[in-house]
Scaffold this active site. Structure first.
Site, PDB file in Angstrom:
ATOM      1  NE  ARG A  33      22.150   0.199 -22.088  1.00 35.48           N
ATOM      2  CZ  ARG A  33      21.644   1.175 -21.346  1.00 35.48           C
ATOM      3  NH1 ARG A  33      20.371   0.940 -20.989  1.00 35.48           N
ATOM      4  NH2 ARG A  33      22.388   2.151 -21.052  1.00 35.48           N
ATOM      5  CD  GLN A  40      24.617   3.958 -23.253  1.00 36.53           C
ATOM      6  OE1 GLN A  40      24.279   3.265 -22.782  1.00 36.53           O
ATOM      7  NE2 GLN A  40      24.022   4.789 -24.089  1.00 36.53           N
ATOM      8  CD  GLN A  49      15.678   1.837 -16.053  1.00 34.97           C
ATOM      9  OE1 GLN A  49      16.655   1.497 -17.034  1.00 34.97           O
ATOM     10  NE2 GLN A  49      15.397   1.177 -15.427  1.00 34.97           N
ATOM     11  CG  HIS A  94      25.075   5.440 -16.850  1.00 37.63           C
ATOM     12  ND1 HIS A  94      25.448   4.993 -18.425  1.00 37.63           N
ATOM     13  CD2 HIS A  94      23.595   5.562 -17.009  1.00 37.63           C
ATOM     14  CE1 HIS A  94      24.400   4.925 -19.066  1.00 37.63           C
ATOM     15  NE2 HIS A  94      23.256   5.083 -18.210  1.00 37.63           N
ATOM     16  CB  SER A 113      20.849   6.132 -20.346  1.00 38.16           C
ATOM     17  OG  SER A 113      21.050   4.983 -19.752  1.00 38.16           O
ATOM     18  CG  LEU A 114      16.403   3.420 -22.263  1.00 37.50           C
ATOM     19  CD1 LEU A 114      15.483   2.936 -23.365  1.00 37.50           C
ATOM     20  CD2 LEU A 114      15.863   2.943 -20.941  1.00 37.50           C
TER      21      LEU A 114
END
Length: 313
Positions: A119, A253, A9, A204, A94-95
């Protein structure tokens, strides 16, 4: 060895994917498949904006994935190659880990898009707007950033290291007051600068626990398959191929640290010498700063980029 890597992102921008879609029917097919899976015209939003809607977490996450997978599909179909033949590992920030898993066949495209929509929505809903924040610490290593985070957390407030991006950039996340306090203390810790990030939620960190629970449920209903090549997991910075382990790590995660610097070094130690970023140019500078030796990097966004890469593979 080679790794295909996928951005996270913040790499979204209005107009993303449009030139690729104009040039390739295979890219258009990816964007249409994602639109169909989500029941929305996401590609129109990617192409035309407005930026404020594209930046919303629930839109940005599937959009970034769609752009990366469209790039990969054009590379594979028009270049006549397969990921499994040209890459020994995949990884994503991440994503981007979902994009990596989709690329490696652990999830199909429609499932990946729907999981990222869930998500994004779950992450946004986990913490009321204004309660959390994130900040980039520029010129900070992980140990210094951790000391600053520990010093800034007070009276039950959370602030923790969210992203260990490279040796000079660490991102912290948590309660807004604690993160702002940390930014105010950066000079005391020899950190060059602290910058609050324009994000809508504190990703996170433990405040994301409700989103982790939502993803646990979604991933139980949409369990991954074993990928065709190992993925370097964000939370362990180690290769994994077992489907059940991948599912568990994706849940972790949501609240866990993105260990990108460690992931790059782990791949380097395994023997990866060429890092190919698909659909972005955010990760390659981090790779160069994180690697301990000389590595080759490629950012693949345009048809010209694809053609140049094909000549080198």
């Amino acid at each position: 060895m080679r790794a295909f890597i996928f951005p996270g992102q913040g790499s979204q921008s209005v107009g993303m994917g449009k030139a690729l879609a104009d040039a390739s029917v295979h890219a258009r097919e990816v964007f249409q498949e994602v639109d169909d899976a989500l029941g929305q015209n996401l590609f129109k939003l990617m192409s035309e904006g407005p930026e404020s809607d594209l930046t919303l977490t629930e839109n940005a996450q599937p959009a970034i994935m769609a752009n990366a997978i469209a790039t990969l599909r054009v590379l594979e179909i028009e270049g006549g190659i397969s990921l499994a033949d040209k890459a020994q590992y995949v990884a994503g920030h991440s994503l981007g880990e979902y994009s990596a898993l989709c690329a490696a066949g652990a999830f199909d495209l429609g499932t990946t898009a729907r999981l990222l929509k869930v998500r994004g929505q779950a992450m946004q809903a986990a913490v009321p707007v204004g309660v959390g924040a994130m900040a980039a610490l520029l010129g900070a290593d992980i140990d210094t950033a951790q000391k600053l985070a520990d010093a800034s957390a007070a009276e039950g407030e959370i602030v923790t290291v969210a992203n260990d991006n490279d040796p000079s950039q660490v991102v912290i996340s948590g309660h807004k007051a604690a993160v702002e306090r940390a930014v105010g203390l950066v000079k005391d810790y020899g950190i060059k600068r602290g910058v609050l990030l324009p994000v809508s939620a504190p990703f996170h960190c433990p405040l994301m626990q409700p989103a982790a629970e939502a993803m646990a449920a979604a991933l139980t209903e949409n369990a991954p398959n074993a990928p065709v090549v190992p993925v370097i997991a964000n939370v362990t910075a180690a290769p994994v191929s077992d489907a059940e382990t991948i599912r568990n790590l994706l849940v972790q995660q949501v609240t866990g640290r993105v260990r990108w610097r460690e992931s790059v070094r782990a791949m380097e130690e395994i023997g990866v010498a060429h890092f190919v970023e698909l659909g972005g140019k955010v990760l390659t500078p981090m790779v160069k700063r994180s690697a301990t030796g000389e590595v080759e990097t490629s950012s693949i966004i345009t048809m010209d980029d694809i053609e140049a890469l094909l000549k080198s593979l």
